[in-house]
Write an enzyme that holds these catalytic residues in place. Structure first.
Site, PDB file in Angstrom:
ATOM      1  CB  CYS A  36      -0.996  -0.035   1.166  1.00 47.37           C
ATOM      2  SG  CYS A  36      -2.347   1.141   0.980  1.00 47.37           S
TER       3      CYS A  36
ATOM      4  CG  HIS B 128      -3.972  -3.539   2.641  1.00 49.12           C
ATOM      5  ND1 HIS B 128      -3.026  -3.171   3.564  1.00 49.12           N
ATOM      6  CD2 HIS B 128      -4.499  -2.382   2.181  1.00 49.12           C
ATOM      7  CE1 HIS B 128      -2.984  -1.868   3.665  1.00 49.12           C
ATOM      8  NE2 HIS B 128      -3.870  -1.352   2.840  1.00 49.12           N
TER       9      HIS B 128
ATOM     10  CD  GLU C 139      -2.039  -6.428   4.968  1.00 51.81           C
ATOM     11  OE1 GLU C 139      -1.622  -6.732   3.830  1.00 51.81           O
ATOM     12  OE2 GLU C 139      -2.137  -5.248   5.373  1.00 51.81           O
TER      13      GLU C 139
END
Lengths: 251, 195
Positions: free
Chosen positions: B77, B177, B179
């Site tokens: 990001c 992202h 994750e």
């Protein structure tokens, strides 16, 4: 193309997930972390955990819940309920929350929205609005829908957008818990006057309600609780249905 | 596998830390130069404001360290955006690893900014995307973007086509992202670990 999001809301009281019908009569619906994991497996796009405990003891539990959720899930989640100052917001960020949602505290102190957005970015702050249509006006309520305020939905939504809110989570109190569909007219108007995403909440009962909220209601995301928790609608079925209806969702 | 996660107080790192640990890595959240230099891989996370983040990197001398790293580095990001030459966000000079300007989204037909939510990625290149299907959905939250250029490793379309991912030598970046991108994201992190 950006997908329309399906969000499950988990109301948490004393560490357990509950869901009220029109905000009353809370019923048991499972362990919040396990429930979140199960939803993630099924393909939910996002989760909202709303802490409705609002006691100091419960507050500590929510930090540990946030940490556990962040460690166990790999989808975004929002934590809301009882957030009244910037320190609390920061703690939740540190424990791993992707977003926080503020409701009563924003009405009481709109500057809080500006402060959180400035310090942690607008993506971090969701403003939840509970409103009830009384006559021709949508009146904003606080304290879990118990207290009417002087504020009107649309002007309040505009104000918090100007203050840096990243998203609006609008719950229609007239629709919440009734499973007869979302407040599409009000939602469409919100979507037209705002430039930030609108999450629709309150009223989901059938799969077709989701299609309607994305088309007629022009919502960016739709949130539901009971119908998911009690298995009335399974997420994979809902996604397949929406794809068939021409709605862009993540499958 | 030791992974250094660069610590410059840039937002939520719990999830990326936990995801890497679930994949069997040992993670260290650190700003210590020696610890970063000796790690097998480096993750450069970031959420927030480019200007403030660059200042935080400078305060720790990380702005000069990061471009010299030789092991695989993954910027996520804002981390990816800071690896570029310049950001329109507060007109901030970046680390210059990628010679490209980060631009603000300019809505063309009422698109909402930030670009927030799940969007599909395509034209996937580099081993980071081994086993990832074209048009897979990943999770984005951003108001600024890297245009498509020679080091684009994946594209996404919102307002226009932009770089969902970039890669050059040992430097990788994801605008999204991983994750927060469910199974797809975990697979991408796993691919990074295997590099």
């Amino acid at each position: 193309m950006l997908a329309k999001r399906i969000i499950a809301c988990l109301d948490v009281k004393d560490g357990q997930t509950v869901k009220g019908v029109s905000f009353e009569n809370l019923r048991y619906a499972g362990d919040p972390v396990e429930l979140g994991k199960a939803y993630s497996e099924q393909g939910i796009d996002e989760l909202v955990y709303l802490d409705i405990t609002a006691t100091n003891e419960g507050r500590k539990q929510i930090y540990s819940l946030v940490e556990k959720v962040a460690q166990n899930l790999s989808i975004p989640f929002t934590i809301g309920g009882g957030i009244s100052d910037i320190k609390d917001a920061e703690n939740l960020l540190v424990y791993g929350a992707d977003k926080i949602s503020v409701n009563s505290a924003a009405v009481r102190n709109p500057q809080l929205v500006s402060d959180i957005a400035k310090k942690f970015g607008c993506q971090f702050v969701v403003v939840a609005i509970d409103a009830k249509k009384i006559g021709n006006d949508w009146i904003v309520h606080t304290h879990g829908g118990k207290r009417p305020t002087e504020r009107e939905l649309f002007s309040w939504a505009r104000e918090i957008e100007d203050r840096g809110a990243g998203e609006i989570l609008f719950t229609s109190m007239n629709h919440d818990g009734h499973q007869t569909g979302f407040a599409n007219e009000a939602l469409a108007k919100l979507s037209e006057i705002l430039t930030i995403p609108v999450i629709a909440s309150g009223g989901a009962g059938e799969m077709s309600h989701f299609k309607d909220v994305f088309t007629e209601g022009k919502a960016d995301a739709a949130l539901a609780a009971s119908i998911f928790h009690f298995g009335k609608i399974a997420i994979p079925d809902l996604k397949q249905y929406l794809v068939k209806e021409g709605i862009n969702v993540r499958v | 596998m030791n992974i250094a996660i660069i610590d410059y107080k840039a937002g939520n790192i719990k999830s990326v830390e936990a995801a890497l640990q679930r994949l069997g890595c040992k993670t260290a959240l650190t700003k210590n130069h020696d610890e970063i230099l000796s790690a097998d891989k480096v993750v450069f996370p970031g959420v927030g404001n480019a200007g403030a983040a660059m200042q935080a990197l400078k305060n720790e001398g990380l702005d000069t360290l990061i471009p010299t790293l030789k092991q695989p580095v993954l910027g996520i990001c804002l981390g990816m955006q800071l690896m570029c030459a310049f950001s329109e966000e507060e007109n901030t000079p970046g680390l210059g690893i990628f010679d490209v300007k980060v631009k603000k989204f300019v809505p063309k037909s009422g698109e909402k900014i930030p670009h927030m939510g799940w969007n599909d990625v395509f034209n996937l290149k580099t081993p980071l995307y081994n086993g990832i299907d074209e048009k897979s959905f990943v999770y984005f939250v951003h108001s600024y973007m890297v245009p498509v250029f020679e080091f684009t490793a994946a594209e996404c379309c919102y307002v226009e086509n932009f770089s969902a991912s970039i890669a050059k030598d040992n430097f990788f970046g994801t605008q999204f992202h991983p994750e927060k991108s469910g199974k797809t994201g975990l697979k991408i992190l796993e691919n990074f670990i295997k590099l």
